[in-house]
Design an enzyme around this catalytic site. Structure first.
Site, short mmCIF file in Angstrom:
data_model
loop_
_atom_site.label_atom_id
_atom_site.label_comp_id
_atom_site.label_asym_id
_atom_site.label_seq_id
_atom_site.Cartn_x
_atom_site.Cartn_y
_atom_site.Cartn_z
N HIS A 101 1.90 2.44 -3.05
CA HIS A 101 1.27 2.95 -3.81
C HIS A 101 2.27 4.67 -3.83
O HIS A 101 1.29 4.82 -4.27
CB HIS A 101 0.33 2.91 -2.77
CG HIS A 101 -0.87 1.57 -3.31
ND1 HIS A 101 -2.21 1.32 -3.18
CD2 HIS A 101 -0.78 0.18 -4.25
CE1 HIS A 101 -2.40 -0.08 -3.25
NE2 HIS A 101 -1.71 -0.45 -3.55
N ASP A 144 1.00 -1.29 -0.25
CA ASP A 144 -0.20 0.47 -0.08
C ASP A 144 0.46 0.94 -0.25
O ASP A 144 2.18 1.59 -0.10
CB ASP A 144 -0.60 0.15 1.30
CG ASP A 144 -2.17 0.67 1.26
OD1 ASP A 144 -2.15 1.70 0.01
OD2 ASP A 144 -3.73 0.11 0.52
#
Ligand SMILES: *[C@@H]1O[C@H](CO)[C@@H](O)[C@H](O)[C@H]1NC(C)=O
Ligand SMILES: *[C@@H]1O[C@H](CO)[C@@H](O)[C@H](O)[C@H]1NC(C)=O
Ligand SMILES: *[C@@H]1O[C@H](CO)[C@@H](O)[C@H](O)[C@H]1NC(C)=O
Ligand SMILES: *[C@@H]1O[C@H](CO)[C@@H](O)[C@H](O)[C@H]1NC(C)=O
Ligand SMILES: *[C@@H]1O[C@H](CO)[C@@H](O)[C@H](O)[C@H]1NC(C)=O
Ligand SMILES: *[C@@H]1O[C@H](CO)[C@@H](O)[C@H](O)[C@H]1NC(C)=O
Ligand SMILES: *[C@@H]1O[C@H](CO)[C@@H](O)[C@H](O)[C@H]1NC(C)=O
Ligand SMILES: *[C@@H]1O[C@H](CO)[C@@H](O)[C@H](O)[C@H]1NC(C)=O
Ligand SMILES: *[C@@H]1O[C@H](CO)[C@@H](O)[C@H](O)[C@H]1NC(C)=O
Ligand SMILES: *[C@@H]1O[C@H](CO)[C@@H](O)[C@H](O)[C@H]1NC(C)=O
Ligand SMILES: *[C@@H]1O[C@H](CO)[C@@H](O)[C@H](O)[C@H]1NC(C)=O
Ligand SMILES: *[C@@H]1O[C@H](CO)[C@@H](O)[C@H](O)[C@H]1NC(C)=O
Length: 398
Positions: free
Chosen positions: A239, A216
């Site tokens: 991310h 993430d």
């Protein structure tokens, strides 16, 4: 030896001989002397708690030199007498399986804490990720973050490795003047919601020279993040570096004074991003600079997304989070997505004072990338690759 069987008087006596004086006069409280066993099987929660109590009282250092120490949910609380260290030169391992506690290891209310060493905090995330309730839910109880710092001041986290957290690897909340330096965070690209470092309601934080690979956000800066410098961080997979998400809860504070410099994004799902929800209350994200950023095959290298409503959810209504004074300076490299610069701002609070300064982003597989702008006031300086937006921007100061 298990100290919990001893009377408190003997306990105090044992503690006094357990913390060894060193040359620099800092006492070392080796967890083994408090009954810990680094065999990867024994639960050491009580031993660690007792070693901390003693180190905290005497301004000493909790230490461990070798082995794998299994540890349950634990809180190391202050205030302490003087500077306290926590020296990890071993593997500290969480129990297997799913858990939703607020933290695995929490340091709370300490002034002058140093967490350092060549050791590893292993969250054993693989045993919990299949049970992650947050993958596509709008609200959910996230899996346990590994290391949580709350009400910590004047402190340093140096060198340690965080491995396979069940939830976020590190959360820093209600803290002031923290430096995170030369740490390594590692979990697989497909591990759900395993943000590297998340900040919220903090002031004066430095994150330096670190390497973060997760499933993430590499670093996510939540509401109330102020005066943060992120320098020399290598992200990927993951991310990317993100401000937000902001604007989900009315209690949120502004984000102000973000400096991201000399960072590299390798095969990340986003590069540098600001994401806001469709809030009806008014807060702002202001004074944010991303400079000297290398994109190495990043998707969405530069993105402001004010229509963010959690993964895969379309927002209804526009965001009232004002994004202003955001600079992108010398952002270069390769984009995996055709749109390399995407300024998707709010129709009710258009982005103000966006500067694109010497941008050079090409498509990873050759060819030209493009820009997209909605409700953004942009000024362009120097090289612009992709070419500036042709439409949908408010004005263009050459
Ligand atoms: C570390 O632990 C391993 C296994 O328990 C042991 O073989 C080794 O001697 C230890 N090393 C030190 C420096 O204590
Ligand atoms: C940090 O790690 C490096 C390499 O593992 C080591 O040489 C150095 O002594 C460590 N520093 C601290 C403060 O632990
Ligand atoms: C980290 O490891 C290095 C080399 O293995 C050692 O010199 C150093 O003392 C270690 N750091 C700490 C804090 O013990
Ligand atoms: C910040 O913390 C460091 C110790 O980590 C200390 O040396 C420094 O003086 C502190 N700065 C401020 C402004 O409190
Ligand atoms: C940067 O961090 C790495 C480990 O992540 C370490 O080996 C190196 O010494 C650090 N460099 C500086 C200048 O602190
Ligand atoms: C961040 O960097 C700037 C410029 O180098 C510096 O003035 C500021 O004090 C730094 N912030 C922190 C939290 O150290
Ligand atoms: C930029 O960061 C890298 C690590 O990612 C480091 O090796 C390099 O020295 C840094 N350069 C500057 C100018 O700070
Ligand atoms: C902007 O956000 C809206 C809502 O999420 C989305 O439909 C649209 O595709 C986005 N525009 C771009 C260029 O990404
Ligand atoms: C934001 O959008 C979501 C849909 O994703 C909707 O359920 C919610 O009511 C909207 N919130 C506001 C304040 O309009
Ligand atoms: C843009 O990047 C490409 C590829 O790295 C390079 O060849 C080119 O010289 C750069 N252009 C400018 C103006 O910096
Ligand atoms: C990329 O843009 C440049 C300059 O605008 C242009 O000369 C070139 O033909 C474009 N290349 C492609 C593959 O579209
Ligand atoms: C915001 O952007 C949308 C889509 O590009 C456009 O229709 C609308 O007119 C813009 N609003 C303002 C206030 O510029």
């Amino acid at each position: 030896m298990c100290l919990s069987f001893l009377s408190s008087k003997v306990l105090v006596l044992v503690f006094m001989v357990s913390c060894i004086n060193q040359v620099n006069s800092q006492k070392f409280c080796n967890v083994d002397d408090f009954g810990a066993v680094g065999d990867g099987k024994t639960d050491n929660t009580n031993a660690f708690r007792n070693a901390w109590k003693q180190a905290c009282q005497s301004g000493g250092a909790v230490s461990m030199v070798n082995g794998t120490y299994l540890l349950n949910t634990i809180q190391f609380t202050g205030p302490c007498n003087g500077q306290v260290s926590f020296m990890i030169n071993a593997v500290i391992q969480a129990h297997q399986g799913r858990s939703n506690t607020n933290y695995w290891i929490n340091f709370d209310n300490v002034d002058g804490l140093t967490i350092r060493g060549n050791g590893t905090l292993d969250g054993q995330g693989a045993s919990a990720w299949p049970f992650n309730p947050c993958s596509n839910a709008v609200s959910c109880l996230p899996l346990t973050p590994s290391l949580m710092l709350t009400r910590i001041k004047q402190s340093l986290v140096h060198n340690i490795t965080l491995l396979n957290s069940k939830g976020f690897h590190m959360k820093i909340e209600n803290c002031e003047n923290i430096t995170i330096k030369s740490i390594t965070i590692t979990s697989p690209a497909d591990s759900p919601n395993t943000d590297g470092i998340h900040t919220g309601n903090i002031n004066y934080v430095n994150i330096l020279n670190s390497s973060i690979s997760t499933g993430d956000d590499c670093i996510s800066m939540g509401a109330g993040t102020r005066n943060i410098n992120i320098t020399g961080v290598i992200c990927g997979p993951g991310h990317g570096i993100s401000v937000g998400s902001i604007g989900k809860y009315p209690s949120e504070q502004n984000v102000e004074g973000v400096n991201v410099r000399n960072c590299t994004m390798r095969s990340t799902q986003n590069g540098v991003r600001i994401k806001t929800w469709n809030s009806t209350f008014q807060i702002y994200v202001s004074d944010v600079t991303f400079q000297d950023i290398v994109m190495d095959n990043a998707n969405n290298p530069i993105i402001i997304d004010q229509q963010y409503c959690g993964g895969g959810h379309e927002c209804i209504g526009s965001s009232h989070v004002q994004v202003k004074d955001v600079k992108f300076i010398r952002v270069e490299g390769t984009s995996r997505s055709k749109i390399a610069v995407n300024l998707n701002c709010s129709s009710s609070k258009p982005c103000r004072g966006i500067e694109l300064n010497n941008i050079n982003l090409s498509l990873a597989d050759g060819g030209n990338a493009t820009s997209s702008c909605s409700n953004a006031s942009v000024s362009y300086i120097g090289t612009q690759n992709p070419a500036p937006c042709q439409e949908n921007y408010l004005y263009y100061d050459a």
